[in-house]
Scaffold this motif. Sequence first.
Motif, PDB file in Angstrom:
ATOM      1  N   GLY A  98      10.326  16.637   8.404  1.00  0.00           N
ATOM      2  CA  GLY A  98      10.771  15.253   8.486  1.00  0.00           C
ATOM      3  C   GLY A  98       9.713  14.253   8.045  1.00  0.00           C
ATOM      4  N   GLY A  99       8.479  14.724   7.791  1.00  0.00           N
ATOM      5  CA  GLY A  99       7.402  13.851   7.346  1.00  0.00           C
ATOM      6  C   GLY A  99       7.529  13.513   5.871  1.00  0.00           C
ATOM      7  N   ILE A 109       1.223   7.272  14.247  1.00  0.00           N
ATOM      8  CA  ILE A 109       1.407   8.604  13.673  1.00  0.00           C
ATOM      9  C   ILE A 109       0.072   9.087  13.104  1.00  0.00           C
ATOM     10  CG2 ILE A 109       3.859   8.357  13.146  1.00  0.00           C
ATOM     11  CD1 ILE A 109       3.110   7.662  10.270  1.00  0.00           C
ATOM     12  N   VAL A 110       0.075  10.305  12.561  1.00  0.00           N
ATOM     13  CA  VAL A 110      -1.124  10.899  11.980  1.00  0.00           C
ATOM     14  C   VAL A 110      -0.935  10.965  10.469  1.00  0.00           C
ATOM     15  CG1 VAL A 110      -2.734  12.832  12.032  1.00  0.00           C
ATOM     16  CG2 VAL A 110      -1.403  12.276  14.069  1.00  0.00           C
ATOM     17  N   ASN A 166       0.796  -1.226   0.000  1.00  0.00           N
ATOM     18  CA  ASN A 166       0.000   0.000   0.000  1.00  0.00           C
ATOM     19  C   ASN A 166       0.827   1.274   0.000  1.00  0.00           C
ATOM     20  OD1 ASN A 166      -2.747  -0.757  -0.114  1.00  0.00           O
ATOM     21  ND2 ASN A 166      -2.711  -1.394   2.043  1.00  0.00           N
ATOM     22  N   PHE A 167       2.118   1.167   0.300  1.00  0.00           N
ATOM     23  CA  PHE A 167       2.960   2.367   0.364  1.00  0.00           C
ATOM     24  C   PHE A 167       4.418   1.954   0.239  1.00  0.00           C
ATOM     25  CE2 PHE A 167       2.393   0.714   4.614  1.00  0.00           C
ATOM     26  CZ  PHE A 167       3.653   0.787   5.182  1.00  0.00           C
ATOM     27  N   HIS A 168       5.266   2.938  -0.085  1.00  0.00           N
ATOM     28  CA  HIS A 168       6.699   2.679  -0.182  1.00  0.00           C
ATOM     29  C   HIS A 168       7.548   3.667   0.623  1.00  0.00           C
ATOM     30  CE1 HIS A 168       5.863  -0.240  -3.387  1.00  0.00           C
ATOM     31  NE2 HIS A 168       7.088  -0.664  -3.178  1.00  0.00           N
ATOM     32  N   ALA A 169       6.953   4.745   1.079  1.00  0.00           N
ATOM     33  CA  ALA A 169       7.705   5.665   1.943  1.00  0.00           C
ATOM     34  C   ALA A 169       8.161   4.909   3.201  1.00  0.00           C
ATOM     35  CB  ALA A 169       6.835   6.858   2.327  1.00  0.00           C
ATOM     36  N   PRO A 170       9.310   5.260   3.761  1.00  0.00           N
ATOM     37  CA  PRO A 170       9.853   4.524   4.909  1.00  0.00           C
ATOM     38  C   PRO A 170       9.160   4.892   6.224  1.00  0.00           C
ATOM     39  CG  PRO A 170      11.314   6.322   4.335  1.00  0.00           C
ATOM     40  CD  PRO A 170      10.234   6.322   3.291  1.00  0.00           C
ATOM     41  N   VAL A 171       7.890   4.534   6.325  1.00  0.00           N
ATOM     42  CA  VAL A 171       7.103   4.938   7.494  1.00  0.00           C
ATOM     43  C   VAL A 171       6.481   3.745   8.229  1.00  0.00           C
ATOM     44  CG1 VAL A 171       6.574   7.234   6.572  1.00  0.00           C
ATOM     45  CG2 VAL A 171       5.066   5.301   6.028  1.00  0.00           C
ATOM     46  N   GLU A 172       6.847   2.535   7.867  1.00  0.00           N
ATOM     47  CA  GLU A 172       6.160   1.376   8.459  1.00  0.00           C
ATOM     48  C   GLU A 172       6.328   1.309   9.968  1.00  0.00           C
ATOM     49  OE1 GLU A 172       5.245  -3.314   7.693  1.00  0.00           O
ATOM     50  OE2 GLU A 172       6.756  -2.311   6.471  1.00  0.00           O
ATOM     51  N   GLN A 173       7.536   1.499  10.461  1.00  0.00           N
ATOM     52  CA  GLN A 173       7.733   1.439  11.904  1.00  0.00           C
ATOM     53  C   GLN A 173       6.986   2.560  12.613  1.00  0.00           C
ATOM     54  OE1 GLN A 173       9.318  -1.087  13.689  1.00  0.00           O
ATOM     55  NE2 GLN A 173       8.176  -0.008  15.278  1.00  0.00           N
ATOM     56  N   GLN A 174       6.978   3.753  11.997  1.00  0.00           N
ATOM     57  CA  GLN A 174       6.220   4.865  12.567  1.00  0.00           C
ATOM     58  C   GLN A 174       4.726   4.547  12.608  1.00  0.00           C
ATOM     59  OE1 GLN A 174       8.404   7.660   9.702  1.00  0.00           O
ATOM     60  NE2 GLN A 174       7.801   9.053  11.341  1.00  0.00           N
ATOM     61  N   LEU A 175       4.229   3.923  11.548  1.00  0.00           N
ATOM     62  CA  LEU A 175       2.823   3.536  11.525  1.00  0.00           C
ATOM     63  C   LEU A 175       2.520   2.529  12.625  1.00  0.00           C
ATOM     64  CD1 LEU A 175       2.389   3.163   7.654  1.00  0.00           C
ATOM     65  CD2 LEU A 175       1.140   4.789   9.087  1.00  0.00           C
ATOM     66  N   GLU A 176       3.442   1.610  12.853  1.00  0.00           N
ATOM     67  CA  GLU A 176       3.263   0.642  13.940  1.00  0.00           C
ATOM     68  C   GLU A 176       3.224   1.342  15.289  1.00  0.00           C
ATOM     69  OE1 GLU A 176       2.601  -2.456  13.715  1.00  0.00           O
ATOM     70  OE2 GLU A 176       3.363  -3.234  11.807  1.00  0.00           O
ATOM     71  N   ASP A 177       4.093   2.330  15.460  1.00  0.00           N
ATOM     72  CA  ASP A 177       4.183   3.041  16.745  1.00  0.00           C
ATOM     73  C   ASP A 177       3.010   3.992  16.958  1.00  0.00           C
ATOM     74  OD1 ASP A 177       6.567   1.727  17.167  1.00  0.00           O
ATOM     75  OD2 ASP A 177       7.809   3.405  16.457  1.00  0.00           O
ATOM     76  N   SER A 206       1.904  21.613   9.884  1.00  0.00           N
ATOM     77  CA  SER A 206       2.762  20.597  10.503  1.00  0.00           C
ATOM     78  C   SER A 206       1.960  19.620  11.372  1.00  0.00           C
ATOM     79  CB  SER A 206       3.863  21.271  11.334  1.00  0.00           C
ATOM     80  OG  SER A 206       4.624  22.145  10.538  1.00  0.00           O
ATOM     81  N   TYR A 207       0.803  19.195  10.873  1.00  0.00           N
ATOM     82  CA  TYR A 207      -0.079  18.326  11.647  1.00  0.00           C
ATOM     83  C   TYR A 207       0.161  16.841  11.356  1.00  0.00           C
ATOM     84  CZ  TYR A 207      -4.443  16.641  13.748  1.00  0.00           C
ATOM     85  OH  TYR A 207      -5.362  15.990  14.518  1.00  0.00           O
ATOM     86  N   PHE A 208       0.548  16.516  10.118  1.00  0.00           N
ATOM     87  CA  PHE A 208       0.639  15.122   9.695  1.00  0.00           C
ATOM     88  C   PHE A 208       2.085  14.638   9.606  1.00  0.00           C
ATOM     89  CE2 PHE A 208      -3.428  16.557   7.993  1.00  0.00           C
ATOM     90  CZ  PHE A 208      -4.268  15.543   8.420  1.00  0.00           C
ATOM     91  N   ASP A 209       2.269  13.355   9.919  1.00  0.00           N
ATOM     92  CA  ASP A 209       3.574  12.720   9.772  1.00  0.00           C
ATOM     93  C   ASP A 209       3.761  12.136   8.376  1.00  0.00           C
ATOM     94  OD1 ASP A 209       4.580  12.543  12.785  1.00  0.00           O
ATOM     95  OD2 ASP A 209       2.459  11.974  12.776  1.00  0.00           O
TER      96      ASP A 209
END
Length: 339
Positions: free
Chosen positions: A203-204, A111-112, A98-109, A170-173
């Motif tokens: 950094g988002g 984020i918005v 569903n995505f390729h940006a390096p955000v998987e660990q952040q999504l697990e932890d 600056s609301y979303f990660d």
Amino acid sequence: MKMHGFLCFSFSRIFSRKGSRSSSSNNSSDAKSRMSNSDQDSQVKSGGTDASARHRFDEQGRRYHNRPDAAYMLPNDDEEIDRVHMQHWVIKIAFQGNFHAPVEQQLEDGIVVLDGGCGPGTWSLEMAENFPRSKFYGVDISGVFPSEIKPANCDFQVHNVSQPLPFAPSYFDYVFQRMLVLGIMREEWDTVLSNYMEVLKPGGWLELTEVNIPDSVNAGPKLTILMETLGEVAAQKGLQPGVSSELGKKLKKAGAINIHCRRIEVPMHHDGKLGSLLWEDFVTAFRGLIKPFVTKKHPELEDDAVYLKFVEDAGKECEEYQNYIIFYRAFGQKPTTST
């Protein structure tokens, strides 16, 4: 892959309704039924306002936006919702995720996340189930997303992404958008990405996915006519059909760094279920939206039966020529304040 509740129902409904999508829509009673259901559905979602002021219907009863700030070329009725649900699975399978940006660990932890131009919200709904600690917001010009049957960490609202977004800076990660090649005006692309960057945290990540129109790989003569006409119609309406190959450049212009781009080729009408679903995705535009423009250049196709046979033959041609449709995915990062 998790697919519960609403998502299971939506995907199964695609196939239960497939026969109606593949048949001609000239039956007047069917058209009236669709118009009545669409009006009623719209009134429920918008608090009972006059649907006729916000929508128009074609002679087959398909419902379209009727608002000056809506560039979206395709319908916004139940049939279109089914198509977009199906398109979700095509893109997910084709890109193997569903995505390729390096955000998987952040999504697990937790984020918005913003889903821009979310349509019926298929991506947000699945992501919300897969990442329950994260919060997902979807916005779209049409309220075709669920208002009640959805995960608790998923919310939707009606909004045009070409306008300043209804969120604090600056609301979303992480901001995600896909398949708006037929929904954003050429001159609005930079504005849309600027709006996303405004609400993205330093950094988002911002990620975009689009299909290439009209070019494809190994296109036969009939498909070439259909794809080139689709591109011409989009350009005439002020859209940017070839924007997919420029996503990386547009992210850079918007101020993103660490940009990554990926190009894939997806089989059309061959190589199994994926190819069949992709053909179903495109055939909606081929059968209705561009017919007047095709027949203007090719009057021998004016008769409905002759034209539908031409589209059917274009599908067979895709298998014969081993046609592939080109998709691009690009993502980039908003610089930190210290950059």
